[in-house]
Design a protein around this motif. Sequence first.
Motif, PDB file in Angstrom:
ATOM      1  N   GLY A   1      23.195  31.172 -15.423  1.00  0.00           N
ATOM      2  CA  GLY A   1      22.921  31.844 -14.152  1.00  0.00           C
ATOM      3  C   GLY A   1      22.534  30.880 -13.038  1.00  0.00           C
ATOM      4  N   LEU A   2      21.939  29.753 -13.422  1.00  0.00           N
ATOM      5  CA  LEU A   2      21.563  28.741 -12.425  1.00  0.00           C
ATOM      6  C   LEU A   2      22.713  27.797 -12.108  1.00  0.00           C
ATOM      7  CD1 LEU A   2      18.001  27.835 -13.769  1.00  0.00           C
ATOM      8  CD2 LEU A   2      18.533  29.134 -11.688  1.00  0.00           C
ATOM      9  N   GLY A   3      23.838  27.981 -12.797  1.00  0.00           N
ATOM     10  CA  GLY A   3      25.011  27.169 -12.528  1.00  0.00           C
ATOM     11  C   GLY A   3      24.980  25.796 -13.161  1.00  0.00           C
ATOM     12  N   VAL A   4      24.209  25.629 -14.233  1.00  0.00           N
ATOM     13  CA  VAL A   4      24.124  24.325 -14.891  1.00  0.00           C
ATOM     14  C   VAL A   4      25.319  24.173 -15.822  1.00  0.00           C
ATOM     15  CG1 VAL A   4      22.725  22.807 -16.337  1.00  0.00           C
ATOM     16  CG2 VAL A   4      21.610  24.425 -14.780  1.00  0.00           C
ATOM     17  N   PRO A   5      26.153  23.182 -15.620  1.00  0.00           N
ATOM     18  CA  PRO A   5      27.361  23.034 -16.434  1.00  0.00           C
ATOM     19  C   PRO A   5      27.063  22.397 -17.775  1.00  0.00           C
ATOM     20  CG  PRO A   5      27.220  21.231 -14.893  1.00  0.00           C
ATOM     21  CD  PRO A   5      26.046  22.127 -14.592  1.00  0.00           C
ATOM     22  N   ALA A   6      28.060  22.383 -18.657  1.00  0.00           N
ATOM     23  CA  ALA A   6      27.953  21.616 -19.898  1.00  0.00           C
ATOM     24  C   ALA A   6      27.712  20.158 -19.536  1.00  0.00           C
ATOM     25  CB  ALA A   6      29.234  21.752 -20.714  1.00  0.00           C
ATOM     26  N   GLY A   7      26.767  19.527 -20.219  1.00  0.00           N
ATOM     27  CA  GLY A   7      26.403  18.152 -19.899  1.00  0.00           C
ATOM     28  C   GLY A   7      25.339  18.035 -18.830  1.00  0.00           C
ATOM     29  N   GLY A   8      24.958  19.156 -18.187  1.00  0.00           N
ATOM     30  CA  GLY A   8      23.909  19.135 -17.178  1.00  0.00           C
ATOM     31  C   GLY A   8      22.553  18.825 -17.794  1.00  0.00           C
ATOM     32  N   ARG A   9      21.716  18.180 -17.002  1.00  0.00           N
ATOM     33  CA  ARG A   9      20.403  17.758 -17.493  1.00  0.00           C
ATOM     34  C   ARG A   9      19.333  18.811 -17.196  1.00  0.00           C
ATOM     35  NH1 ARG A   9      24.181  13.995 -18.892  1.00  0.00           N
ATOM     36  NH2 ARG A   9      23.312  11.906 -19.060  1.00  0.00           N
TER      37      ARG A   9
END
Length: 511
Positions: free
Chosen positions: A59-67
């Motif tokens: 929901g916060l838009g954090v992609p795969a690999g995001g920290r």
Amino acid sequence: MIAMFVDLAVRDFLDRAELVYPDRVGIVDEPRQPAPSWGAVTYRDVARLARAQAAGLDGLGVPAGGRVAIVSQNAARLLVSFFGVSGWGRVLVPVNFRLTAPEVDHIVRDSGTEVLLLDPELAHLREATTAKHVLVLGEDDDTIFDRAHEPIEHPIAESATATLNYTSGTTARPKGVQLTHRNLWLNAVVFGLHLALTDDDVLLHTLPMFHANGWGLPYALTGVGGRHVVLRKVDGAEILHRIDRHGVTLLCGAPAVVSAVLDAASAWDGPVPGRGRVRVVVAGAPPPTRLIERTDEELGWEFVQIYGLTETSPLLTVNRMRAEWRDLDPLRRARRLGRAGAPALGVRLRVADDGEVLTRTNHNLDGYWDKPEETARALAGGWFHTGDGGSLADGYLTISDRKKDVIVSGGENVSSIEVEDALTAHPAVREAAVIGIPDDTWGELVTAIVVLEDDTATADDLVAHCRERLAGFKCPRRVEFTDALPRTATGKIEKYALREPFWKGREKRVN
């Protein structure tokens, strides 16, 4: 012929717990904390919470690999994050909760953290960070844990980074250690094997979970269906109470944790809890021989020593009681258990010509984040360079010192660890740290900083005591007394802080 290859992933441990032990209590949260306690949580609900956290990151838009960084003392929310973040393809950045605001912001900037999760007592850090999203555990749970949606299933390669763990940074900016799913999976399984973990085990989290991912036990114990008991603050008496109340069988920490328990046990009313049941795993600093003896004699707990580094996930060696040692007298047993240990399964060790311990293992880091030159130096020749000095004999590793902690006095190398062990064998000494300080005659002067149990010993007494056990050049030439030694969040003595007043203003830290 079709070959099958299945990537190893940290979520495997939670998936098994949910499948096999759904109704078993997996986590007992810390009851006294600033965020509302979750109480007793079953593995079915641990898995639901992990999925909700992954959905919240969607929901916060954090992609795969995001920290996703988290700064928290031990808590169930932190434990769930090992799965809710890494288990769905993001990178967890566990941060030391004792760092200052500028230090935390450096990690946020260096790692590229998109979401920063804060313990309520650290909510003030949100004013000093560049993270896109800053959320407070407990206060912002509706955003952190999205229970209304199922998370996106991102494919995970075992070579992908699962956690980015920052080194202590005592002499320079901390470095981000990239640990892959494969690193963490194999470390957890090998550690679980050597500890003989079963679904009867109850782990009291005395070790800060941010430290090398709790040494891998959040994964390993979950995978076998054991119970996690969260302890927010180390206190000797409280540790004994929790062991008694929850049937604890396992705890981990630096030697200082065992010392705190021994102090509390002396005032405990009745038999010490856990006798014949608890095993205590110690690392972070070589334990004094007398501490090992007292753990056996006064607590009746099994003493296990391991050795490793954040860069090795961390397990490299294990030292447990062997059948061949059971008939030895307590002192000889303690001396054997005082070694760092034998290589864990799959670990290869050797000692370089200059005395540095090198290792090859599947637990070794993938690299230092955004630091290719430092990565190349650390992994030169296909071996990880630990920075520790040591020796191998009969299959067992003994650590003599950090290379930077070796004192060169009068042209002779002196191991501070060896001197500390001699000092703490004196009944009046609670703990000791040995450092080298500049001296015009000797180059470096062997100096002991000592905390006494009482005032029955003088500096001369302690030097005479050491002379009975050590060569003369190893004995302290200066002894100073203090009420307490400075420590890191994981219980390690901060020797750099002890050295600083003596070396201040000098360009070099050797003389």
